[in-house]
Design an enzyme around this catalytic site. Structure first.
Site, PDB file in Angstrom:
ATOM      1  N   GLU A 195       1.239  -6.024  13.085  1.00  0.00           N
ATOM      2  CA  GLU A 195      -0.080  -6.357  13.828  1.00  0.00           C
ATOM      3  C   GLU A 195      -0.530  -7.684  13.811  1.00  0.00           C
ATOM      4  O   GLU A 195      -0.935  -8.428  14.825  1.00  0.00           O
ATOM      5  CB  GLU A 195      -1.139  -5.405  13.645  1.00  0.00           C
ATOM      6  CG  GLU A 195      -2.251  -5.442  14.618  1.00  0.00           C
ATOM      7  CD  GLU A 195      -3.422  -4.534  14.181  1.00  0.00           C
ATOM      8  OE1 GLU A 195      -3.476  -3.838  13.141  1.00  0.00           O
ATOM      9  OE2 GLU A 195      -4.538  -4.496  15.165  1.00  0.00           O
TER      10      GLU A 195
ATOM     11  N   ARG B 253       0.800  -1.242   0.053  1.00  0.00           N
ATOM     12  CA  ARG B 253      -0.181  -0.043   0.003  1.00  0.00           C
ATOM     13  C   ARG B 253       0.796   1.234   0.048  1.00  0.00           C
ATOM     14  O   ARG B 253       0.432   2.254  -0.498  1.00  0.00           O
ATOM     15  CB  ARG B 253      -1.003  -0.297   1.209  1.00  0.00           C
ATOM     16  CG  ARG B 253      -2.219  -0.941   0.989  1.00  0.00           C
ATOM     17  CD  ARG B 253      -2.974  -1.098   2.137  1.00  0.00           C
ATOM     18  NE  ARG B 253      -2.618  -2.278   2.881  1.00  0.00           N
ATOM     19  CZ  ARG B 253      -2.826  -2.499   4.097  1.00  0.00           C
ATOM     20  NH1 ARG B 253      -3.276  -1.816   4.906  1.00  0.00           N
ATOM     21  NH2 ARG B 253      -2.363  -3.801   4.654  1.00  0.00           N
TER      22      ARG B 253
HETATM   23  O1  LIG Z   1       2.566  -0.841  12.207  1.00  0.00           O
HETATM   24  P1  LIG Z   1       2.541  -2.429  11.721  1.00  0.00           P
HETATM   25  O2  LIG Z   1       2.119  -3.116  12.870  1.00  0.00           O
HETATM   26  O3  LIG Z   1       4.121  -2.755  11.201  1.00  0.00           O
HETATM   27  O4  LIG Z   1       1.670  -2.406  10.359  1.00  0.00           O
HETATM   28  C1  LIG Z   1       1.487  -1.556   9.482  1.00  0.00           C
HETATM   29  C2  LIG Z   1       1.946  -2.297   8.096  1.00  0.00           C
HETATM   30  O5  LIG Z   1       0.713  -3.171   7.975  1.00  0.00           O
HETATM   31  C3  LIG Z   1       0.330  -2.884   6.699  1.00  0.00           C
HETATM   32  O6  LIG Z   1       1.170  -3.766   5.510  1.00  0.00           O
HETATM   33  P2  LIG Z   1       0.937  -5.224   5.178  1.00  0.00           P
HETATM   34  O7  LIG Z   1       2.327  -5.787   5.736  1.00  0.00           O
HETATM   35  O8  LIG Z   1      -0.373  -5.693   5.656  1.00  0.00           O
HETATM   36  O9  LIG Z   1       1.079  -5.341   3.681  1.00  0.00           O
HETATM   37  P3  LIG Z   1       0.319  -4.867   2.550  1.00  0.00           P
HETATM   38  O10 LIG Z   1       0.681  -3.225   2.172  1.00  0.00           O
HETATM   39  O11 LIG Z   1       0.896  -5.460   1.355  1.00  0.00           O
HETATM   40  O12 LIG Z   1      -1.065  -4.967   2.591  1.00  0.00           O
HETATM   41  C4  LIG Z   1       0.331  -1.616   6.338  1.00  0.00           C
HETATM   42  O13 LIG Z   1       0.214  -1.119   5.091  1.00  0.00           O
HETATM   43  C5  LIG Z   1       1.670  -1.219   6.839  1.00  0.00           C
HETATM   44  O14 LIG Z   1       2.584  -1.350   5.999  1.00  0.00           O
HETATM   45  N1  LIG Z   2      -5.657  -2.453  11.590  1.00  0.00           N
HETATM   46  C1  LIG Z   2      -4.815  -2.331  10.218  1.00  0.00           C
HETATM   47  N2  LIG Z   2      -5.497  -2.029   8.982  1.00  0.00           N
HETATM   48  C2  LIG Z   2      -4.743  -1.849   8.008  1.00  0.00           C
HETATM   49  N3  LIG Z   2      -3.557  -1.933   7.748  1.00  0.00           N
HETATM   50  C3  LIG Z   2      -2.833  -2.586   8.916  1.00  0.00           C
HETATM   51  N4  LIG Z   2      -1.557  -2.951   8.989  1.00  0.00           N
HETATM   52  C4  LIG Z   2      -1.364  -3.160  10.435  1.00  0.00           C
HETATM   53  N5  LIG Z   2      -2.758  -3.284  11.045  1.00  0.00           N
HETATM   54  C5  LIG Z   2      -3.737  -2.837  10.151  1.00  0.00           C
END
Ligand SMILES: O=P(O)(O)OC[C@H]1O[C@H](OP(=O)(O)OP(=O)(O)O)[C@H](O)[C@@H]1O
Ligand SMILES: Nc1ncnc2[nH]cnc12
Length: 179
Positions: free
Chosen positions: A100, A63
């Site tokens: 998370e 994202r």
């Molecule tokens: O603060 P944190 O607990 O580390 O979580 C935040 C991260 O989690 C999500 O990415 P994700 O790894 O789900 O990947 P994506 O963007 O490919 O969906 C979001 O886009 C952040 O990068």
């Molecule tokens: N609650 C949440 N929603 C979207 N992206 C996330 N990445 C980690 N936690 C998330």
């Protein structure tokens, strides 16, 4: 709350129990589908890039790519992808981290950042801060400085901000929305 903040908040969808029970997922796809909201978000991030003196935008897969690339174009800066492990063909630096809902490893092309760079890290959500902390470490290990971290939404109850304080070393963490 400003009009822009209200617009952005109205375009983020809460999805309960995704991707696992207990997680309230913040879905930005409605915001991406709305050109007024996506433009307002891009402008807000570009203003942060200019204010912090960033020379490059780092976007975090996946994202952070969608949000960071138009910011780089708008601010007239280069875009550096930080990818999940195994996707970059050149010599990389890697960093493992927890988030998370699970754990992962991210990488950057070592040659993409130099000691002259000040990097703005762009992502959609700051949750536990694991992803952002790992990306800051990568930027520092590549020899560059961190101008700041900019996120659309900070989930303050997961305490990502205090976790990032030491790694940020005085650089700002800018959240357009905080819940
Ligand atoms: O603060 P944190 O607990 O580390 O979580 C935040 C991260 O989690 C999500 O990415 P994700 O790894 O789900 O990947 P994506 O963007 O490919 O969906 C979001 O886009 C952040 O990068
Ligand atoms: N609650 C949440 N929603 C979207 N992206 C996330 N990445 C980690 N936690 C998330």
């Amino acid at each position: 709350m400003t009009d822009v903040e209200e617009l952005l908040l109205s375009r983020i969808r809460d999805v309960a129990d995704y991707p696992e029970p207990g997680v309230m997922f913040k879905d930005i796809t409605p915001l991406l589908a709305d050109p007024a909201a996506f433009t307002a978000l891009t402008d807000a991030f570009a203003e942060i890039a200019e204010r912090t003196g960033a020379t490059k935008i780092v976007g975090l897969e996946a994202r952070g790519f969608i949000l960071g690339a138009p910011v780089a174009v708008r601010a007239g800066l280069g875009f550096i992808p930080v990818r999940k492990a195994g996707k970059l063909p050149g010599a990389t630096l890697s960093q493992a981290y927890d988030l998370e809902y699970g754990s992962a490893e991210i990488e950057v092309h070592a040659e993409d950042l130099t000691a002259d760079d000040r990097v703005l890290v762009v992502d959609d959500v700051l949750a536990t801060g694991g992803t952002a902390e790992a990306s800051i470490r990568l930027v520092h290990r590549a020899g560059a400085a961190v101008a700041g971290v900019a996120v659309l939404m900070e989930l303050s109850f997961l305490d990502g901000r205090p976790r990032l304080q030491a790694a940020l070393d005085g650089a700002p963490l800018e959240a357009l929305l905080t819940v």
